[in-house]
Motif scaffolding. Structure first.
Motif, PDB file in Angstrom:
ATOM      1  N   GLY A  55       0.812  -1.216   0.000  1.00 21.41           N
ATOM      2  CA  GLY A  55       0.000   0.000   0.000  1.00 21.41           C
ATOM      3  C   GLY A  55       0.843   1.263   0.000  1.00 21.41           C
ATOM      4  N   LEU A  56       1.899   1.279   0.813  1.00 22.52           N
ATOM      5  CA  LEU A  56       2.784   2.444   0.841  1.00 22.52           C
ATOM      6  C   LEU A  56       3.495   2.632  -0.494  1.00 22.52           C
ATOM      7  CD1 LEU A  56       4.288   2.084   4.427  1.00 22.52           C
ATOM      8  CD2 LEU A  56       2.609   3.761   3.640  1.00 22.52           C
ATOM      9  N   ALA A  57       3.911   1.523  -1.094  1.00 19.30           N
ATOM     10  CA  ALA A  57       4.586   1.614  -2.394  1.00 19.30           C
ATOM     11  C   ALA A  57       3.639   2.128  -3.472  1.00 19.30           C
ATOM     12  CB  ALA A  57       5.158   0.248  -2.790  1.00 19.30           C
ATOM     13  N   LEU A  58       2.411   1.606  -3.503  1.00 18.83           N
ATOM     14  CA  LEU A  58       1.451   2.073  -4.502  1.00 18.83           C
ATOM     15  C   LEU A  58       1.097   3.545  -4.291  1.00 18.83           C
ATOM     16  CD1 LEU A  58      -0.919  -1.007  -4.762  1.00 18.83           C
ATOM     17  CD2 LEU A  58       0.640  -0.138  -6.517  1.00 18.83           C
ATOM     18  N   PHE A  62       1.849   6.423  -6.971  1.00 23.10           N
ATOM     19  CA  PHE A  62       0.792   7.291  -7.471  1.00 23.10           C
ATOM     20  C   PHE A  62       1.159   8.752  -7.280  1.00 23.10           C
ATOM     21  CE2 PHE A  62      -2.996   9.871  -6.960  1.00 23.10           C
ATOM     22  CZ  PHE A  62      -3.577   9.684  -8.208  1.00 23.10           C
ATOM     23  N   ALA A  63       1.744   9.074  -6.137  1.00 25.68           N
ATOM     24  CA  ALA A  63       2.151  10.465  -5.890  1.00 25.68           C
ATOM     25  C   ALA A  63       3.185  10.908  -6.920  1.00 25.68           C
ATOM     26  CB  ALA A  63       2.702  10.612  -4.479  1.00 25.68           C
ATOM     27  N   LEU A  64       4.133  10.038  -7.244  1.00 25.57           N
ATOM     28  CA  LEU A  64       5.128  10.376  -8.270  1.00 25.57           C
ATOM     29  C   LEU A  64       4.470  10.549  -9.638  1.00 25.57           C
ATOM     30  CD1 LEU A  64       8.032   7.983  -7.210  1.00 25.57           C
ATOM     31  CD2 LEU A  64       7.973  10.489  -7.007  1.00 25.57           C
ATOM     32  N   LEU A 164      -1.216  23.400  -1.650  1.00 26.51           N
ATOM     33  CA  LEU A 164      -2.399  22.917  -2.351  1.00 26.51           C
ATOM     34  C   LEU A 164      -2.562  21.399  -2.338  1.00 26.51           C
ATOM     35  CD1 LEU A 164      -4.853  23.848  -3.874  1.00 26.51           C
ATOM     36  CD2 LEU A 164      -3.505  23.882  -5.960  1.00 26.51           C
ATOM     37  N   PRO A 165      -1.509  20.592  -2.428  1.00 21.95           N
ATOM     38  CA  PRO A 165      -1.726  19.140  -2.467  1.00 21.95           C
ATOM     39  C   PRO A 165      -2.187  18.510  -1.148  1.00 21.95           C
ATOM     40  CG  PRO A 165       0.447  19.690  -3.334  1.00 21.95           C
ATOM     41  CD  PRO A 165      -0.132  20.928  -2.755  1.00 21.95           C
ATOM     42  N   VAL A 166      -2.026  19.187  -0.022  1.00 24.89           N
ATOM     43  CA  VAL A 166      -2.300  18.560   1.279  1.00 24.89           C
ATOM     44  C   VAL A 166      -3.781  18.189   1.455  1.00 24.89           C
ATOM     45  CG1 VAL A 166      -2.238  18.909   3.776  1.00 24.89           C
ATOM     46  CG2 VAL A 166      -0.271  19.542   2.369  1.00 24.89           C
ATOM     47  N   PRO A 167      -4.750  19.105   1.309  1.00 21.51           N
ATOM     48  CA  PRO A 167      -6.151  18.706   1.535  1.00 21.51           C
ATOM     49  C   PRO A 167      -6.635  17.592   0.593  1.00 21.51           C
ATOM     50  CG  PRO A 167      -5.963  21.081   1.576  1.00 21.51           C
ATOM     51  CD  PRO A 167      -4.645  20.558   1.106  1.00 21.51           C
ATOM     52  N   PRO A 168      -6.379  17.660  -0.715  1.00 21.73           N
ATOM     53  CA  PRO A 168      -6.836  16.540  -1.551  1.00 21.73           C
ATOM     54  C   PRO A 168      -6.164  15.211  -1.208  1.00 21.73           C
ATOM     55  CG  PRO A 168      -6.233  18.414  -2.925  1.00 21.73           C
ATOM     56  CD  PRO A 168      -5.823  18.741  -1.535  1.00 21.73           C
ATOM     57  N   ALA A 169      -4.887  15.246  -0.825  1.00 21.45           N
ATOM     58  CA  ALA A 169      -4.205  14.003  -0.470  1.00 21.45           C
ATOM     59  C   ALA A 169      -4.805  13.398   0.792  1.00 21.45           C
ATOM     60  CB  ALA A 169      -2.711  14.258  -0.285  1.00 21.45           C
ATOM     61  N   LEU A 170      -5.089  14.221   1.795  1.00 19.46           N
ATOM     62  CA  LEU A 170      -5.707  13.711   3.016  1.00 19.46           C
ATOM     63  C   LEU A 170      -7.119  13.200   2.744  1.00 19.46           C
ATOM     64  CD1 LEU A 170      -4.482  16.375   5.571  1.00 19.46           C
ATOM     65  CD2 LEU A 170      -3.741  14.003   5.397  1.00 19.46           C
TER      66      LEU A 170
END
Length: 190
Positions: A55-58, A62-64, A164-170
């Protein structure tokens, strides 16, 4: 059918137990609880550790990928977002979604603090530190998913210097964990 629920309950406890026991707060079975395990305990440690790494790897991959694909959309802070004529409707929707998230989140947070509402007598007798940790994690996923990080920060945080990326990522991570875990529990209860 009853055996499947017992197996799912054992799996739930042992999944959260990895972290709780790592810090020495788990403990053994509750008094009167069944000592017969669904599988040997080492199986859960190996399998769940593998799923955690996967899960951490995926998530990292995805983030990359998202950074390569949509980097121009992720730059800046919340205060740099342009005004939207639909902002009032988005705010109403964000508040409604947050209130809706209280429905599954409240029982988990109550159980994490010792409430027995909605639990059968067997489950009440089997509560350990692992149970409380698992319930707290469920509640945390709901809070992170919608109420605080996701919808409300995007709807009302227009003056914030938060990246900007923090709220959508959470919101993405919390809502995915909440939906997937709820789906798994619904399927395993059948």
């Amino acid at each position: 059918m009853g055996g499947d629920r017992s197996a799912a309950a054992d799996h739930d406890r042992l999944s959260a137990a990895l972290l709780v026991r790592a810090v020495g707060a788990g403990g053994g079975p509750a008094p009167g609880a069944s000592t017969r395990a669904f599988l040997d305990e080492w199986v859960f440690g190996v399998v769940n550790s593998g799923f955690i790494v996967q899960g951490l790897a995926l998530g990292a991959l995805f983030a990359l990928y998202a950074g390569d694909r949509w980097d121009h959309l992720w730059r800046g802070a919340l205060r740099h977002l342009p005004y939207s004529p639909t902002a009032p409707a988005l705010r109403v929707t964000a508040v409604a979604a947050s209130l809706t998230a209280l429905v599954p989140g409240t029982p988990h947070l109550l159980r994490a603090t010792g409430s027995t509402s909605g639990l059968n007598t067997t489950r009440i007798a089997e509560r350990t530190g692992d149970f409380y940790a698992l319930e707290a994690v469920y509640g945390l996923f709901v809070v992170v998913a919608v109420a605080v990080a996701g919808a409300l920060l995007l709807a009302f945080g227009r003056r914030s210097a938060m990246p900007l990326p923090v709220p959508p990522a959470l919101a993405w991570g919390g809502s995915a964990a909440t939906a997937c875990w709820g789906g798994w529990l619904s399927l395993s209860a059948c």
